[in-house]
Scaffold this motif. Structure first.
Motif, PDB file in Angstrom:
ATOM      1  N   GLY A  80       0.651  -1.206   0.111  1.00 54.05           N
ATOM      2  CA  GLY A  80      -0.002   0.001  -0.015  1.00 54.05           C
ATOM      3  C   GLY A  80       0.894   1.195  -0.064  1.00 54.05           C
ATOM      4  O   GLY A  80       0.213   2.282   0.608  1.00 54.05           O
ATOM      5  N   TYR A  81       2.073   1.107  -0.685  1.00 56.24           N
ATOM      6  CA  TYR A  81       2.732   2.390  -0.546  1.00 56.24           C
ATOM      7  C   TYR A  81       2.285   3.523  -1.488  1.00 56.24           C
ATOM      8  O   TYR A  81       1.717   3.250  -2.774  1.00 56.24           O
ATOM      9  CB  TYR A  81       4.180   2.181  -1.066  1.00 56.24           C
ATOM     10  CG  TYR A  81       5.133   3.497  -1.104  1.00 56.24           C
ATOM     11  CD1 TYR A  81       5.734   3.746   0.276  1.00 56.24           C
ATOM     12  CD2 TYR A  81       5.050   4.220  -2.121  1.00 56.24           C
ATOM     13  CE1 TYR A  81       6.780   4.746   0.230  1.00 56.24           C
ATOM     14  CE2 TYR A  81       5.913   5.552  -2.168  1.00 56.24           C
ATOM     15  CZ  TYR A  81       6.589   5.660  -0.917  1.00 56.24           C
ATOM     16  OH  TYR A  81       7.462   6.729  -0.894  1.00 56.24           O
ATOM     17  N   TYR A  82       2.267   4.703  -0.749  1.00 54.11           N
ATOM     18  CA  TYR A  82       1.753   5.778  -1.537  1.00 54.11           C
ATOM     19  C   TYR A  82       2.510   7.129  -1.019  1.00 54.11           C
ATOM     20  O   TYR A  82       2.581   7.271   0.401  1.00 54.11           O
ATOM     21  CB  TYR A  82       0.215   6.093  -1.405  1.00 54.11           C
ATOM     22  CG  TYR A  82      -0.340   7.281  -1.782  1.00 54.11           C
ATOM     23  CD1 TYR A  82      -0.933   7.444  -3.141  1.00 54.11           C
ATOM     24  CD2 TYR A  82      -0.432   8.514  -0.830  1.00 54.11           C
ATOM     25  CE1 TYR A  82      -1.430   8.352  -3.619  1.00 54.11           C
ATOM     26  CE2 TYR A  82      -1.019   9.556  -1.348  1.00 54.11           C
ATOM     27  CZ  TYR A  82      -1.449   9.540  -2.722  1.00 54.11           C
ATOM     28  OH  TYR A  82      -2.211  10.727  -2.989  1.00 54.11           O
ATOM     29  N   ARG A  83       3.007   8.156  -1.961  1.00 52.14           N
ATOM     30  CA  ARG A  83       3.226   9.448  -1.365  1.00 52.14           C
ATOM     31  C   ARG A  83       2.647  10.420  -2.322  1.00 52.14           C
ATOM     32  O   ARG A  83       2.529  10.057  -3.658  1.00 52.14           O
ATOM     33  CB  ARG A  83       4.901   9.474  -1.300  1.00 52.14           C
ATOM     34  CG  ARG A  83       5.469   9.345  -2.616  1.00 52.14           C
ATOM     35  CD  ARG A  83       7.113   9.221  -2.580  1.00 52.14           C
ATOM     36  NE  ARG A  83       7.689   9.244  -4.021  1.00 52.14           N
ATOM     37  CZ  ARG A  83       8.430  10.108  -4.490  1.00 52.14           C
ATOM     38  NH1 ARG A  83       8.274  11.440  -4.032  1.00 52.14           N
ATOM     39  NH2 ARG A  83       8.976   9.952  -5.680  1.00 52.14           N
ATOM     40  N   ASP A  84       2.430  11.600  -1.757  1.00 55.23           N
ATOM     41  CA  ASP A  84       2.044  12.893  -2.513  1.00 55.23           C
ATOM     42  C   ASP A  84       2.435  14.080  -2.258  1.00 55.23           C
ATOM     43  O   ASP A  84       2.899  14.091  -0.927  1.00 55.23           O
ATOM     44  CB  ASP A  84       0.523  12.493  -2.949  1.00 55.23           C
ATOM     45  CG  ASP A  84      -0.437  13.036  -1.464  1.00 55.23           C
ATOM     46  OD1 ASP A  84       0.128  13.726  -0.701  1.00 55.23           O
ATOM     47  OD2 ASP A  84      -1.461  12.544  -1.564  1.00 55.23           O
ATOM     48  N   LEU A  85       2.134  15.167  -3.187  1.00 52.09           N
ATOM     49  CA  LEU A  85       2.356  16.559  -2.639  1.00 52.09           C
ATOM     50  C   LEU A  85       1.157  17.031  -3.059  1.00 52.09           C
ATOM     51  O   LEU A  85       0.675  17.311  -4.315  1.00 52.09           O
ATOM     52  CB  LEU A  85       3.583  17.079  -3.372  1.00 52.09           C
ATOM     53  CG  LEU A  85       3.535  18.942  -3.322  1.00 52.09           C
ATOM     54  CD1 LEU A  85       4.039  18.948  -1.725  1.00 52.09           C
ATOM     55  CD2 LEU A  85       4.650  19.236  -4.054  1.00 52.09           C
ATOM     56  N   ASN A  86       0.352  17.476  -2.128  1.00 46.71           N
ATOM     57  CA  ASN A  86      -1.030  18.172  -2.418  1.00 46.71           C
ATOM     58  C   ASN A  86      -0.820  19.612  -2.429  1.00 46.71           C
ATOM     59  O   ASN A  86      -0.549  20.239  -1.300  1.00 46.71           O
ATOM     60  CB  ASN A  86      -1.950  17.657  -1.029  1.00 46.71           C
ATOM     61  CG  ASN A  86      -3.505  18.396  -1.203  1.00 46.71           C
ATOM     62  OD1 ASN A  86      -3.439  19.618  -1.892  1.00 46.71           O
ATOM     63  ND2 ASN A  86      -4.479  17.681  -0.855  1.00 46.71           N
ATOM     64  N   ILE A  87      -0.973  20.173  -3.583  1.00 48.10           N
ATOM     65  CA  ILE A  87      -0.500  21.526  -3.833  1.00 48.10           C
ATOM     66  C   ILE A  87      -1.717  22.433  -3.636  1.00 48.10           C
ATOM     67  O   ILE A  87      -1.564  23.659  -3.401  1.00 48.10           O
ATOM     68  CB  ILE A  87       0.050  21.818  -5.354  1.00 48.10           C
ATOM     69  CG1 ILE A  87      -1.039  21.508  -6.241  1.00 48.10           C
ATOM     70  CG2 ILE A  87       1.202  21.300  -5.595  1.00 48.10           C
ATOM     71  CD1 ILE A  87      -0.758  21.859  -7.754  1.00 48.10           C
ATOM     72  N   ILE A  88      -2.896  21.882  -3.206  1.00 44.12           N
ATOM     73  CA  ILE A  88      -3.964  22.749  -2.923  1.00 44.12           C
ATOM     74  C   ILE A  88      -3.920  23.116  -1.414  1.00 44.12           C
ATOM     75  O   ILE A  88      -3.971  24.313  -0.922  1.00 44.12           O
ATOM     76  CB  ILE A  88      -5.362  22.124  -3.008  1.00 44.12           C
ATOM     77  CG1 ILE A  88      -5.744  21.998  -4.330  1.00 44.12           C
ATOM     78  CG2 ILE A  88      -6.387  22.676  -2.080  1.00 44.12           C
ATOM     79  CD1 ILE A  88      -7.006  21.167  -4.696  1.00 44.12           C
ATOM     80  N   ASP A  89      -3.349  22.179  -0.639  1.00 42.61           N
ATOM     81  CA  ASP A  89      -3.016  22.421   0.931  1.00 42.61           C
ATOM     82  C   ASP A  89      -1.135  22.550   1.512  1.00 42.61           C
ATOM     83  O   ASP A  89      -1.073  22.631   2.466  1.00 42.61           O
ATOM     84  CB  ASP A  89      -3.504  21.170   1.524  1.00 42.61           C
ATOM     85  CG  ASP A  89      -4.963  21.403   1.493  1.00 42.61           C
ATOM     86  OD1 ASP A  89      -5.779  22.573   1.356  1.00 42.61           O
ATOM     87  OD2 ASP A  89      -5.731  20.249   1.660  1.00 42.61           O
ATOM     88  N   ALA A  90      -0.444  22.387   0.236  1.00 43.78           N
ATOM     89  CA  ALA A  90       0.763  22.501   0.529  1.00 43.78           C
ATOM     90  C   ALA A  90       1.455  21.662   1.564  1.00 43.78           C
ATOM     91  O   ALA A  90       1.885  21.741   2.543  1.00 43.78           O
ATOM     92  CB  ALA A  90       1.279  24.121   0.778  1.00 43.78           C
ATOM     93  N   ILE A  91       1.254  20.366   1.369  1.00 41.47           N
ATOM     94  CA  ILE A  91       1.435  19.207   2.435  1.00 41.47           C
ATOM     95  C   ILE A  91       1.925  17.995   1.598  1.00 41.47           C
ATOM     96  O   ILE A  91       1.406  17.782   0.607  1.00 41.47           O
ATOM     97  CB  ILE A  91       0.110  18.999   3.195  1.00 41.47           C
ATOM     98  CG1 ILE A  91       0.721  17.799   4.281  1.00 41.47           C
ATOM     99  CG2 ILE A  91      -0.932  18.297   2.654  1.00 41.47           C
ATOM    100  CD1 ILE A  91      -0.275  17.657   5.685  1.00 41.47           C
ATOM    101  N   ALA A  92       2.982  17.312   2.073  1.00 39.49           N
ATOM    102  CA  ALA A  92       3.684  15.960   1.552  1.00 39.49           C
ATOM    103  C   ALA A  92       3.244  15.127   2.476  1.00 39.49           C
ATOM    104  O   ALA A  92       3.448  15.059   3.694  1.00 39.49           O
ATOM    105  CB  ALA A  92       5.146  16.465   1.225  1.00 39.49           C
ATOM    106  N   THR A  93       2.670  13.824   2.033  1.00 45.16           N
ATOM    107  CA  THR A  93       2.155  12.701   2.651  1.00 45.16           C
ATOM    108  C   THR A  93       3.075  11.627   2.293  1.00 45.16           C
ATOM    109  O   THR A  93       2.943  11.385   0.997  1.00 45.16           O
ATOM    110  CB  THR A  93       0.872  12.714   2.622  1.00 45.16           C
ATOM    111  OG1 THR A  93       0.212  13.874   3.158  1.00 45.16           O
ATOM    112  CG2 THR A  93       0.198  11.512   3.238  1.00 45.16           C
ATOM    113  N   THR A  94       3.307  10.542   2.860  1.00 43.53           N
ATOM    114  CA  THR A  94       3.794   9.235   2.900  1.00 43.53           C
ATOM    115  C   THR A  94       3.082   8.334   3.388  1.00 43.53           C
ATOM    116  O   THR A  94       2.940   8.506   4.887  1.00 43.53           O
ATOM    117  CB  THR A  94       5.293   9.050   2.902  1.00 43.53           C
ATOM    118  OG1 THR A  94       6.080  10.133   2.219  1.00 43.53           O
ATOM    119  CG2 THR A  94       5.834   7.814   2.712  1.00 43.53           C
ATOM    120  N   ARG A  95       2.757   7.312   2.921  1.00 44.49           N
ATOM    121  CA  ARG A  95       1.815   6.303   3.561  1.00 44.49           C
ATOM    122  C   ARG A  95       2.269   4.799   3.183  1.00 44.49           C
ATOM    123  O   ARG A  95       2.283   4.647   1.895  1.00 44.49           O
ATOM    124  CB  ARG A  95       0.232   6.693   3.419  1.00 44.49           C
ATOM    125  CG  ARG A  95      -0.772   5.620   4.193  1.00 44.49           C
ATOM    126  CD  ARG A  95      -2.044   6.298   4.165  1.00 44.49           C
ATOM    127  NE  ARG A  95      -2.604   6.200   2.578  1.00 44.49           N
ATOM    128  CZ  ARG A  95      -2.979   7.315   2.241  1.00 44.49           C
ATOM    129  NH1 ARG A  95      -2.698   8.560   2.658  1.00 44.49           N
ATOM    130  NH2 ARG A  95      -3.321   7.157   0.770  1.00 44.49           N
TER     131      ARG A  95
END
Length: 826
Positions: free
Chosen positions: A135-150
């Motif tokens: 279930g690896y996932y990472r993103d950069l949400n540019i609407i909220d300016a947050i980087a997430t790794t899961r």
């Protein structure tokens, strides 16, 4: 407004909202970053980080915008510069000896700029019993300016969220697990700078040090590239960064290796950093700020707040800027490419997939990057924004003023981020101070001068280490008039007369005073620059010899004409300095004019010479087309055609920023399809990691612009060009959809800005304007140009005799919105 129009507006808003809901603004990936250009950038304008998203080892590479080598610039660095100027001019005007002028130009050089440095590395190590991760996932949400790794390991879902908060001036990393007590990891540090690490408490460590006195540019061969000692008594900046781990549950300890967290459930890691930088003219050591106090105070204040408080503060601040503009294009049915991870999506787009929502995300990503890297007073975005990992970064990661730092700010006003333009305004004031010394010492002129490179210390002299640099770039002289264009642009968009009177006009006037003194008459009585260079390019003269030092290159003369034009208009706006205005009008009429060459192209040089490299990445002689306003299809069709021919001869290839510049050129030529073709070239996946001008650029997997290597100006130039395709205002009118490509059949953009301080929202369908709203933020006359007849305030647009367009002029009130409706919908 009639009932019909009102209902149409409601339906249109619903359509736009539906479009927006279907277009998530995220860069996301199914695997961790292996290299820096796959990592995801966050920043608050001062503190930056690249998040790699590793599983057992996470790397977060840190930057602080003010961390540079060096100190205040030295004066009297080349007492022989003026004598060499006289000799260079004699060589040029008496016998056209371009080789000799080139050699004398070397004798006019000062020292190289300083370098922007990385702060350090945050390394987080997490061990698991089971090596299988799902279930690896990472993103950069540019609407909220947050980087997430899961990801899931040992049957537990772990999540890491990273923000760089402007209100709290810290980077915050939140670790969570979906089962209590399962967070076990260590926090270590690293990096290329020397530093001392100290445990402050059982949950906090501090790193402190002092940067080298000077680092030679990476393109200079040197046995001692890194100078640790300070030979001039005022170089070498101090820095400190601190890390604190906070958790209500679990055990946190520190030792010489860093911080250890055991049995945690929800852990906050807060990172603060500061340097002793105290301004461009202050010694960073003896006159520096207290970096320890700044870093400590910011960390202590943030540590008292919960994640929700920190995150909500961050969101409110960031949304204030980001949410001003929305841009949506109709999504094709069954757009499979949009469902792919960003690296695969970029590859699919490169291979020809139609993916308009990818293009709009790229536009918003550019706005995200500008908010994230340009909020530090006096310290504008550099060649890499604020993100750099190298001790010897490409081109010192400095301010390259023959295109690159300017391109960083092309979208600032039109993309409704005027506040992000302000660090450049402050920097111009700084460099005008050092530039006055350069003007006097190197040229015996008034005003202020700036050359090819600058840095946080506002270096203004020609670089080259006293004769070792190539004059084709090191001795380019037009930095002050080009940067002055940004002063006028900021006023033109904001209509801030206080800014114009107190800041912009005096600085622009100083740049003009330098130009007036530097100009010299040629044999035909024209005012020309000499020696003159067309940045980083060279010619083949009448005798078949290659050269770079010339007279009156087209770029020089176009930039000076632009400055004089802007100053003349500024003087009229302020209703003052009539005598100086009249002087500029007189001198402007004597400037060496534009010429069309034998191939039908716009001539780049004083004479109609061939280029050594016909496909050179710089197209500097088209400055008058963009970012200038001297050339346009409607007002100067012959020169516009010559500019088009120049672009055809140059070709569509280029480095990343060159591709971006060409988007703007083609948009100004009202050729939306060719501009769109260049967007495709810019959004072209590249895996190159070295410096390779010949093969050109594109985009890396994290959508950073590939020069190559990475330069952020291509990102900003790209979204500037996209804006120019939808709205142009440089000719004193709001030209709606001037270069709409066939590929953008249906869409909406809301909140972009036009000169005159007009906020503009446009909707179109079947390649035709369907409605628009113009909000006048300052009041005054509004002139609108369209390709179809429109009506506003009961006034119907009139056809323009020499084009197929229509124009309408009307008075506006400050703060009032005006609906633009096609005549066919009335």
């Amino acid at each position: 407004m009639s009932k019909k129009i009102w209902i149409a507006c409601i339906l249109l808003v619903a359509f736009v909202n539906e479009l927006f809901a279907q277009q998530p603004q995220k860069l996301w990936y199914k695997k961790p970053a292996k290299v820096w250009t796959e990592a995801l950038p966050i920043g608050n304008g001062r503190l930056g980080a690249m998040v790699f998203g590793g599983v057992t080892e996470e790397l977060i590479q840190l930057n602080e915008a003010t961390l540079w080598t060096g100190g205040p610039v030295r004066t009297n660095v080349n007492p022989g510069a003026y004598d060499n100027l006289i000799k260079a001019r004699e060589a040029l005007f008496n016998g056209e000896n371009y080789d000799r002028a080139y050699e004398y130009a070397k004798g006019m050089q000062g020292y190289y700029s300083e370098s922007y440095l990385p702060l350090g590395d945050l390394i987080i190590r997490q061990q698991f019993t089971d090596t299988v991760v799902t279930g690896y996932y990472r993103d950069l949400n540019i609407i909220d300016a947050i980087a997430t790794t899961r990801f899931t390991a040992d049957g537990i879902m772990f999540t890491r969220q990273v923000i760089s908060s402007a209100p709290d001036q810290v980077i915050v990393i939140r670790f969570t697990a979906n089962k209590p007590g399962k967070l076990n990891f260590t926090i270590g540090t690293g990096g290329v700078l020397k530093y001392r690490q100290k445990a402050i408490s059982n949950n906090e460590i501090a790193m402190s040090g002092k940067v080298p006195s000077h680092i030679q540019p990476e393109y200079v061969t040197s046995e001692n590239a890194v100078e640790e000692k300070d030979p001039v008594g005022c170089r070498g900046m101090r820095f400190e960064w601190r890390i604190k781990a906070i958790s209500k549950a679990g055990i946190i300890t520190t030792d010489t290796s860093g911080i250890t967290v055991k049995n945690g459930t929800d852990v906050l890691i807060i990172v603060s950093a500061a340097t002793s930088f105290n301004g461009f003219n202050k010694c960073p050591d003896s006159e520096g700020k207290d970096e320890h106090k700044i870093a400590t105070d910011n960390l202590s204040a943030a540590a008292k707040k919960s994640w929700s408080s920190l995150f909500n503060n961050h969101l409110a601040d960031y949304h204030h800027f980001f949410n001003r503009v929305t841009f949506n294009l109709a999504i094709p049915v069954n757009n499979k490419n949009a469902a792919l991870p960003t690296d695969e999506r970029l590859l699919g787009y490169t291979e020809g997939a139609k993916d308009p929502s990818f293009e709009t995300m790229y536009f918003q990503y550019g706005r995200y990057l500008l908010i994230s890297c340009s909020r530090t007073p006096g310290v504008p975005a550099n060649l890499q924004g604020i993100w750099n990992k190298e001790l010897q970064p490409p081109w010192s990661s400095n301010y390259t003023t023959n295109i690159n730092v300017q391109m960083n700010y092309w979208p600032a006003e039109v993309a409704n981020l005027s506040e992000m333009h302000l660090p450049l305004m402050d920097f111009i004031k700084n460099v005008a101070t050092t530039g006055a010394v350069t003007s006097k010492e190197f040229y015996h002129t008034k005003g202020w001068a700036l050359h090819h490179n600058s840095d946080i210390w506002a270096l203004s002299n020609p670089v080259g280490d006293i004769g070792k640099g190539d004059p084709m770039w090191a001795n380019w002289t037009m930095g002050s008039p080009w940067l002055s264009q940004h002063l006028w642009t900021h006023y033109a968009f904001t209509k801030d007369k206080k800014f114009l009177k107190e800041k912009a006009y005096p600085l622009m006037k100083g740049a003009a005073e330098f130009c007036l003194d530097f100009l010299i008459e040629d044999k035909d009585g024209y005012l020309v620059t000499a020696p003159s260079f067309s940045p980083e390019n060279s010619f083949i003269d009448d005798k078949g010899k290659e050269g770079a030092a010339s007279i009156a290159t087209t770029m020089d003369m176009s930039i000076i004409r632009d400055l004089f034009t802007n100053l003349i208009e500024a003087s009229k706006e302020l209703n003052e300095n009539a005598a100086f205005r009249n002087l500029l009008i007189s001198k402007k009429n004597k400037l060496y004019p534009l010429h069309i060459g034998k191939k039908g192209n716009l001539q780049e040089w004083y004479k109609d010479w061939e280029d050594v490299d016909p496909h050179h990445r710089h197209v500097s002689h088209l400055f008058g087309l963009y970012p200038g306003r001297e050339i346009s299809p409607s007002q100067t069709p012959e020169f516009a055609n010559a500019a088009k021919k120049t672009l055809e001869l140059r070709g569509d290839a280029g480095t990343g920023w060159s591709l971006a510049w060409k988007i703007n050129f083609w948009a100004r030529l009202l050729d939306g399809n060719h501009a769109y073709k260049m967007i495709g070239s810019l959004l072209h996946l590249t895996g190159q990691t070295g410096t390779n001008y010949a093969n050109g650029g594109g985009s890396y997997a994290n959508l950073f612009d590939a020069h190559p290597p990475f330069q952020i100006d291509g990102n900003f130039g790209g979204i500037s060009g996209m804006s120019e395709m939808l709205l142009q205002s440089h000719l004193g009118e709001l030209h709606l959809l001037p270069a709409l490509p066939d590929a953008w059949q249906k869409g909406a953009i809301k909140g972009i800005k036009g000169r005159g301080n007009f906020e503009v929202s446009i909707n179109w369908e079947n390649h035709q304007l369907t409605s628009a709203v113009i909000t006048s933020m300052a009041g005054g006359i509004c002139k609108i140009r369209t390709v179809i007849p429109i009506t506003v305030k009961g006034i119907t647009a009139k056809p323009i005799a020499d084009t197929n367009g229509y124009v309408i002029v009307f008075n506006t009130e400050k703060g009032k919105a005006y609906n633009i409706v096609p005549v066919s919908k009335m």
